[in-house]
Design a protein around this motif. Structure first.
Motif, PDB file in Angstrom:
ATOM      1  N   MET A   1      -0.539  15.896   4.617  1.00 33.02           N
ATOM      2  CA  MET A   1      -0.957  14.181   4.543  1.00 33.02           C
ATOM      3  C   MET A   1      -0.961  13.400   4.871  1.00 33.02           C
ATOM      4  N   SER A   2      -2.449  12.957   5.568  1.00 35.80           N
ATOM      5  CA  SER A   2      -2.424  11.827   5.986  1.00 35.80           C
ATOM      6  C   SER A   2      -2.131  10.711   5.963  1.00 35.80           C
ATOM      7  N   ASP A   3      -1.575   9.567   6.624  1.00 36.45           N
ATOM      8  CA  ASP A   3      -1.191   8.213   6.451  1.00 36.45           C
ATOM      9  C   ASP A   3      -2.279   7.648   5.438  1.00 36.45           C
ATOM     10  N   ARG A   4      -3.659   7.611   5.399  1.00 36.26           N
ATOM     11  CA  ARG A   4      -4.692   6.830   4.412  1.00 36.26           C
ATOM     12  C   ARG A   4      -4.667   7.554   3.265  1.00 36.26           C
ATOM     13  N   GLU A   5      -4.046   9.226   3.363  1.00 36.06           N
ATOM     14  CA  GLU A   5      -3.997   9.969   2.304  1.00 36.06           C
ATOM     15  C   GLU A   5      -3.060   9.373   0.922  1.00 36.06           C
ATOM     16  N   THR A   6      -1.727   9.005   2.287  1.00 40.23           N
ATOM     17  CA  THR A   6      -1.277   8.502   1.351  1.00 40.23           C
ATOM     18  C   THR A   6      -0.935   6.923   0.801  1.00 40.23           C
ATOM     19  N   LEU A   7      -1.453   6.553   1.898  1.00 40.24           N
ATOM     20  CA  LEU A   7      -1.881   5.186   1.445  1.00 40.24           C
ATOM     21  C   LEU A   7      -3.489   4.811   0.050  1.00 40.24           C
ATOM     22  N   LEU A   8      -3.636   6.320  -0.218  1.00 44.39           N
ATOM     23  CA  LEU A   8      -4.747   5.549  -1.004  1.00 44.39           C
ATOM     24  C   LEU A   8      -4.082   6.483  -2.358  1.00 44.39           C
ATOM     25  N   SER A   9      -2.574   7.218  -2.336  1.00 47.43           N
ATOM     26  CA  SER A   9      -2.000   7.985  -3.958  1.00 47.43           C
ATOM     27  C   SER A   9      -1.489   6.884  -3.899  1.00 47.43           C
ATOM     28  N   PHE A  10      -1.285   5.450  -2.967  1.00 45.08           N
ATOM     29  CA  PHE A  10      -0.451   4.769  -3.233  1.00 45.08           C
ATOM     30  C   PHE A  10      -0.871   3.541  -4.315  1.00 45.08           C
ATOM     31  N   GLY A  11      -2.155   3.862  -4.699  1.00 48.40           N
ATOM     32  CA  GLY A  11      -3.173   2.851  -5.036  1.00 48.40           C
ATOM     33  C   GLY A  11      -3.761   1.844  -4.799  1.00 48.40           C
ATOM     34  N   PHE A  12      -4.058   1.851  -3.244  1.00 53.83           N
ATOM     35  CA  PHE A  12      -4.498   0.786  -2.147  1.00 53.83           C
ATOM     36  C   PHE A  12      -6.189   0.885  -2.299  1.00 53.83           C
ATOM     37  N   ALA A  13      -7.155  -0.121  -2.222  1.00 56.62           N
ATOM     38  CA  ALA A  13      -8.116  -0.134  -2.207  1.00 56.62           C
ATOM     39  C   ALA A  13      -8.595   0.773  -1.089  1.00 56.62           C
ATOM     40  N   PRO A  14      -9.720   1.463  -0.938  1.00 51.84           N
ATOM     41  CA  PRO A  14      -9.999   2.641   0.495  1.00 51.84           C
ATOM     42  C   PRO A  14     -10.043   1.533   1.351  1.00 51.84           C
ATOM     43  N   GLU A  15     -10.851   0.506   0.552  1.00 57.91           N
ATOM     44  CA  GLU A  15     -11.422  -0.603   2.177  1.00 57.91           C
ATOM     45  C   GLU A  15      -9.827  -1.403   2.110  1.00 57.91           C
ATOM     46  N   ARG A  16      -9.061  -1.813   2.080  1.00 62.69           N
ATOM     47  CA  ARG A  16      -8.221  -2.176   2.143  1.00 62.69           C
ATOM     48  C   ARG A  16      -7.189  -1.422   2.916  1.00 62.69           C
ATOM     49  N   VAL A  17      -7.832  -0.043   3.186  1.00 56.13           N
ATOM     50  CA  VAL A  17      -7.018   0.442   3.645  1.00 56.13           C
ATOM     51  C   VAL A  17      -7.272   0.892   5.008  1.00 56.13           C
ATOM     52  N   ASP A  18      -8.203   1.492   4.754  1.00 56.87           N
ATOM     53  CA  ASP A  18      -9.170   1.085   6.487  1.00 56.87           C
ATOM     54  C   ASP A  18      -9.209  -0.201   7.250  1.00 56.87           C
ATOM     55  N   TRP A  19      -9.050  -1.177   6.467  1.00 52.51           N
ATOM     56  CA  TRP A  19      -8.443  -2.175   7.922  1.00 52.51           C
ATOM     57  C   TRP A  19      -6.948  -2.198   7.475  1.00 52.51           C
ATOM     58  N   ALA A  20      -6.255  -2.033   7.042  1.00 57.30           N
ATOM     59  CA  ALA A  20      -4.706  -1.586   7.400  1.00 57.30           C
ATOM     60  C   ALA A  20      -4.499  -0.372   8.759  1.00 57.30           C
ATOM     61  N   LEU A  21      -5.155   0.425   8.673  1.00 55.60           N
ATOM     62  CA  LEU A  21      -4.775   1.403  10.100  1.00 55.60           C
ATOM     63  C   LEU A  21      -5.835   0.886  10.699  1.00 55.60           C
ATOM     64  N   LYS A  22      -6.402  -0.074  10.903  1.00 56.63           N
ATOM     65  CA  LYS A  22      -7.796  -0.194  11.529  1.00 56.63           C
ATOM     66  C   LYS A  22      -7.538  -1.212  12.641  1.00 56.63           C
ATOM     67  N   ALA A  23      -6.153  -2.118  11.560  1.00 58.78           N
ATOM     68  CA  ALA A  23      -5.434  -3.936  12.289  1.00 58.78           C
ATOM     69  C   ALA A  23      -4.663  -2.602  13.307  1.00 58.78           C
ATOM     70  N   THR A  24      -3.940  -2.063  12.591  1.00 64.23           N
ATOM     71  CA  THR A  24      -2.734  -1.504  13.222  1.00 64.23           C
ATOM     72  C   THR A  24      -2.900  -0.561  14.509  1.00 64.23           C
ATOM     73  N   SER A  25      -4.368   0.275  14.728  1.00 64.82           N
ATOM     74  CA  SER A  25      -5.103   1.160  15.581  1.00 64.82           C
ATOM     75  C   SER A  25      -4.004   2.339  15.296  1.00 64.82           C
TER      76      SER A  25
END
Length: 331
Positions: free
Chosen positions: A1-25
């Motif tokens: 399971m990718s980090d994005r899928e893991t964060l989405l499974s935690f209940g975070f909004a997709p746009e915030r997950v994308d922001w966090a992953l992009k901001a932390t490269s």
């Protein structure tokens, strides 16, 4: 399971997950979780304009790679992590080290041969639970602060309502007092106007009586004394004049001169028609002194001692034996 899928499974909004992953490269799950926690209340920016900055990994340039390669070749060991010389923490790559530097302010790092094992599913669950607990605690504190602010605002609103009600009640009381004072002044002015009208009527009556008496004296060949209000025969001897004066009765005086003594003021003097009722004296007193009411004033004499009743108020000064002059006590 990718980090994005893991964060989405935690209940975070997709746009915030994308922001966090992009901001932390895409530096890993932990930096993304930290970013989500730090910026949970911030609006999501346009991701096309996000440039890795604070907390974000900076591209590793060729010089750093060459330097790492040279160090690894000289030591005969492969660098598998980066270690913070100030706190001893180790990081998987330069992006995580830069994130730690931005967050802690540490700036002393060195390469390490220690290998960081990836988080197991169980470790991910533990970290997720810790994150959820921290976020729940923050929400609890925020809800408590919001509830306290709401309570204070409600107290302010209620106090403002009570103050407004008190001000309205005070204004109504002042308006009532003002209206009562105006009514009292109007009553006083009405009494003065009424007394002035009656005084003018009485003056006109005296003038007509004096004119009639003077004309009568002229017809009968007598001399009219305006000050005494009496007629005298022109050629009459002194003895006859004296006899006439001694024999003049009270009913022959058209006017009555009064001196009025008050318990709290005065005295006042006035001249009224002998045919005027005693009530006109009460009205005269009320017009001169506002402490008296024409309907409630009590009149009396000392000599002889007598207190006039309400029935006496309708009798004339002549009928009450107050002519040609008298002293009255008002109370």
């Amino acid at each position: 399971m990718s980090d994005r899928e893991t964060l989405l499974s935690f209940g975070f909004a997709p746009e915030r997950v994308d922001w966090a992953l992009k901001a932390t490269s895409n530096a890993g799950l932990q930096p993304a979780l930290d970013h989500l926690e730090q910026h949970q209340d911030d609006p999501v920016p346009d991701l096309t304009a996000v440039i890795p900055g604070k907390g974000a990994a900076q591209p590793e340039d060729d010089d750093e790679d060459d330097e790492a390669t040279a160090i690894a070749a000289s030591t005969g060991a492969e660098a598998k992590s980066i270690k913070c010389s100030e706190c001893g923490k180790i990081f998987k790559n330069t992006a995580l080290a830069n994130y730690h530097a931005e967050k802690s302010g540490h700036d002393q790092f060195e390469e390490s041969t220690e290998e960081i094992k990836p988080l197991t599913e169980e470790e991910k669950k533990v970290k997720l639970q810790e994150l959820r607990e921290r976020m729940a605690e923050k929400r609890k504190v925020k809800d408590k602060v919001d509830a306290e602010d709401q309570r204070k605002n409600e107290d302010i609103r209620r106090k403002a309502g009570r103050d407004a009600g008190y001000i309205k009640e005070e204004l109504r009381a002042k308006e009532t007092i003002k209206a009562a004072e105006q009514a009292r002044r109007d009553k006083i002015e009405d009494a003065k106007a009424k007394a002035a009208v009656k005084a003018q009527i009485e003056a006109d009556r005296r003038a007509r009586a004096e004119k009639s008496a003077r004309e009568k004296a002229l017809r009968e060949g007598k001399v009219y004394d305006a000050e005494a209000g009496a007629e005298h025969a022109a050629p009459a001897p002194a003895a006859a004049s004296a006899s006439a004066s001694m024999g003049m009765k009270s009913k022959d005086y058209p006017e009555t001169r009064l001196q009025i003594r008050l318990a709290n003021g005065g005295p006042y003097t006035t001249t009224l028609s002998s045919d005027a009722p005693l009530s006109e004296v009460a009205e005269f007193i009320a017009a001169q002194n506002l402490a008296f009411d024409a309907d409630r004033v009590t009149l009396s004499t000392h000599f002889p001692r007598k207190t006039f009743t309400q029935a006496d108020m309708r009798r004339t000064l002549r009928e009450l034996g107050l002519t040609p002059s008298a002293v009255l006590i008002a109370s």
